[in-house]
Write an enzyme that holds these catalytic residues in place. Structure first.
Site, mmCIF file in Angstrom:
data_model
loop_
_atom_site.group_PDB
_atom_site.id
_atom_site.type_symbol
_atom_site.label_atom_id
_atom_site.label_comp_id
_atom_site.label_asym_id
_atom_site.label_seq_id
_atom_site.Cartn_x
_atom_site.Cartn_y
_atom_site.Cartn_z
ATOM 1 N N LYS A 17 -41.104 -35.527 26.263
ATOM 2 C CA LYS A 17 -39.975 -36.476 26.355
ATOM 3 C C LYS A 17 -38.718 -35.790 26.875
ATOM 4 O O LYS A 17 -38.565 -34.558 26.811
ATOM 5 C CB LYS A 17 -39.682 -37.104 24.987
ATOM 6 C CG LYS A 17 -39.371 -36.119 23.841
ATOM 7 C CD LYS A 17 -37.952 -35.609 23.777
ATOM 8 C CE LYS A 17 -37.739 -34.580 22.673
ATOM 9 N NZ LYS A 17 -36.462 -33.866 22.769
ATOM 10 N N PRO A 103 -43.567 -27.424 27.847
ATOM 11 C CA PRO A 103 -43.121 -26.078 27.449
ATOM 12 C C PRO A 103 -42.932 -25.926 25.930
ATOM 13 O O PRO A 103 -42.562 -26.881 25.246
ATOM 14 C CB PRO A 103 -41.792 -25.898 28.185
ATOM 15 C CG PRO A 103 -41.417 -27.222 28.721
ATOM 16 C CD PRO A 103 -42.644 -28.056 28.799
ATOM 17 N N GLY A 106 -39.160 -25.894 24.189
ATOM 18 C CA GLY A 106 -38.461 -26.183 25.444
ATOM 19 C C GLY A 106 -37.530 -27.374 25.372
ATOM 20 O O GLY A 106 -36.871 -27.709 26.344
ATOM 21 N N GLY A 107 -37.490 -28.070 24.233
ATOM 22 C CA GLY A 107 -36.621 -29.248 24.109
ATOM 23 C C GLY A 107 -37.271 -30.515 24.628
ATOM 24 O O GLY A 107 -36.626 -31.542 24.799
ATOM 25 N N MET A 108 -38.597 -30.447 24.895
ATOM 26 C CA MET A 108 -39.294 -31.635 25.409
ATOM 27 C C MET A 108 -40.318 -32.199 24.420
ATOM 28 O O MET A 108 -41.128 -33.059 24.787
ATOM 29 C CB MET A 108 -39.998 -31.301 26.726
ATOM 30 C CG MET A 108 -39.014 -31.100 27.878
ATOM 31 S SD MET A 108 -39.899 -31.046 29.443
ATOM 32 C CE MET A 108 -40.632 -32.688 29.495
ATOM 33 N N SER A 112 -44.335 -31.815 18.969
ATOM 34 C CA SER A 112 -44.386 -33.180 18.420
ATOM 35 C C SER A 112 -45.517 -33.970 19.072
ATOM 36 O O SER A 112 -46.215 -34.742 18.407
ATOM 37 C CB SER A 112 -43.054 -33.903 18.662
ATOM 38 O OG SER A 112 -42.005 -33.191 18.051
ATOM 39 N N ALA A 113 -45.698 -33.765 20.388
ATOM 40 C CA ALA A 113 -46.792 -34.453 21.099
ATOM 41 C C ALA A 113 -48.140 -33.970 20.569
ATOM 42 O O ALA A 113 -49.066 -34.768 20.386
ATOM 43 C CB ALA A 113 -46.673 -34.209 22.603
ATOM 44 N N ASP A 145 -39.120 -35.923 16.037
ATOM 45 C CA ASP A 145 -39.533 -36.424 17.352
ATOM 46 C C ASP A 145 -40.989 -36.884 17.392
ATOM 47 O O ASP A 145 -41.458 -37.357 18.426
ATOM 48 C CB ASP A 145 -39.354 -35.319 18.421
ATOM 49 C CG ASP A 145 -37.901 -34.994 18.685
ATOM 50 O OD1 ASP A 145 -37.035 -35.839 18.393
ATOM 51 O OD2 ASP A 145 -37.641 -33.886 19.195
HETATM 52 O O1 C5P Z 1 -37.370 -32.769 12.315
HETATM 53 P P1 C5P Z 1 -37.613 -31.420 12.876
HETATM 54 O O2 C5P Z 1 -38.507 -30.578 12.016
HETATM 55 O O3 C5P Z 1 -38.070 -31.443 14.298
HETATM 56 O O4 C5P Z 1 -36.205 -30.680 12.886
HETATM 57 C C1 C5P Z 1 -36.060 -29.303 13.132
HETATM 58 C C2 C5P Z 1 -34.651 -28.877 12.777
HETATM 59 O O5 C5P Z 1 -33.714 -29.445 13.706
HETATM 60 C C3 C5P Z 1 -34.174 -29.324 11.419
HETATM 61 O O6 C5P Z 1 -34.562 -28.414 10.432
HETATM 62 C C4 C5P Z 1 -32.669 -29.379 11.595
HETATM 63 O O7 C5P Z 1 -32.127 -28.070 11.519
HETATM 64 C C5 C5P Z 1 -32.518 -29.820 13.040
HETATM 65 N N1 C5P Z 1 -32.314 -31.285 13.166
HETATM 66 C C6 C5P Z 1 -31.112 -31.835 12.779
HETATM 67 N N2 C5P Z 1 -30.907 -33.183 12.882
HETATM 68 C C7 C5P Z 1 -31.864 -33.976 13.414
HETATM 69 C C8 C5P Z 1 -33.092 -33.426 13.836
HETATM 70 C C9 C5P Z 1 -33.294 -32.071 13.695
HETATM 71 O O8 C5P Z 1 -30.217 -31.115 12.314
HETATM 72 N N3 C5P Z 1 -31.638 -35.285 13.522
#
Ligand code: C5P
Length: 311
Positions: A17, A103, A106-108, A112-113, A145
């Site tokens: 994404k 990646p 990579g921020g994509m 999660s996928a 995500d």
């Molecule tokens: O939800 P996920 O495990 O992908 O989030 C990873 C980290 O990104 C969280 O531990 C938090 O530090 C940060 N995060 C956040 N606010 C969000 C999503 C993620 O601060 N809405």
């Protein structure tokens, strides 16, 4: 010909994404931030093949270097499989073969996928037969995500990014993605944003308590108009990502000098997503960035979310 004795393999696919818009609210007590984002799923996929096993294991391959990925219980795909097994009262395991193209860090949303496709593949393999809502609930527990990787398309995400509502999008947008040869940690980029806000609390507006997606973003998506969308692309995590990795600014600049309508950091980076006016523009940009020795992949969006693939 498939023999009757061949072990059953279920193949599921889920997309990466881009956050075409991401506003981040202030830090909450649980360590997360309320966000308002517009996600678009793009045509770079993770392929997950699940087969019956006594315990839980995963192997990685694909077009990107996967040598640094963990394969133990800390891996998100293994977490997805064990969560579903627990939820369904299933007592055996699964072996996962994951072909990665999105990646890593990579921020994509590559991890999660993997998790979204794993939920779907294991559900089919084990015949757990959970409803879509039940699987989405598990997706939410796995990461902010993961629900979007499950649903795909174009959607607005609020809360942690996991509360989704579909957004209307017309046509196909042409993206050119510049992959970095390093990853970035999402928590570190969020922390950098908080530190910046603390340091400059005197001279910047406080973060919105409940951020919202700009109405112009929804309009541009609805119109299927890349010029209009390019004007309103926005990511609150871009400044902290560039602060941590200043060399990414030159990548954005290079793309914009070579015909991109706009470039922005995808999610928490370091992938840079460029929006092109059309396919020709995307092809030209891909050539120019490749000539500068960047790793570049073209993609279109929106595409579908996680689904089972008939091999
Ligand atoms: O939800 P996920 O495990 O992908 O989030 C990873 C980290 O990104 C969280 O531990 C938090 O530090 C940060 N995060 C956040 N606010 C969000 C999503 C993620 O601060 N809405």
């Amino acid at each position: 010909m498939t023999s009757a004795a061949a072990p059953k393999v279920v193949h599921a696919r889920a997309p990466g994404k881009i956050n075409v818009f991401l506003k981040v609210g202030s830090l909450l007590e649980d360590g997360y931030h309320d966000v308002a984002t517009a996600y678009q799923a793009v045509s770079i996929y993770e392929e997950v093949r699940a087969s019956a096993a006594d315990d839980f294991s995963v192997n990685f391959g694909g077009s990107i270097d996967t040598s640094n990925l963990t394969t133990d219980g800390s891996n998100l795909a293994i977490k997805a499989a064990t969560l579903l097994a627990r939820r369904a009262g299933f007592r055996q395991g699964v072996h996962l073969e994951i072909e990665k193209h999105v990646p890593i860090a990579g921020g994509m949303g590559g991890g999660s996928a993997d998790a979204a496709a794993t939920l779907l593949a294991c559900d089919a393999l084990w015949g757990t037969d959970l409803s879509r809502e039940e699987l989405l609930d598990l997706a939410t527990q796995l990461g902010s995500d993961v629900p979007f990787a499950f649903t795909g398309g174009t959607a607005i995400g609020t809360g942690r990014g996991d509360q989704l509502s579909p957004a209307l999008a017309k046509g196909q947008f042409q993206w050119v993605l510049a992959f970095a040869d390093f990853g970035m940690s999402t928590p570190t980029v969020y922390r950098e944003l908080d530190l910046h806000r603390d340091r400059h609390s005197q001279d910047i507006f406080p973060a919105a308590v409940q951020p919202q997606v700009d109405a112009n973003v929804l309009q541009a998506l609805r119109a299927g108009d890349p010029q209009m969308l390019a004007e309103v692309l926005h990511n609150d995590l871009q400044a902290p990502a560039l602060h941590l990795e200043p060399k990414l600014a030159a990548v954005i600049e290079l793309g914009e000098e070579n015909g991109a309508l706009a470039g922005l950091i995808s999610g928490s980076g370091p992938t840079v997503a460029f929006l092109a006016a059309d396919l020709d523009g995307a092809l030209e940009l891909q050539i120019a960035l490749s000539a500068a020795r960047l790793t570049v992949v073209r993609a279109t969006g929106p595409v579908h979310g996680a689904r089972i693939v008939g091999d």
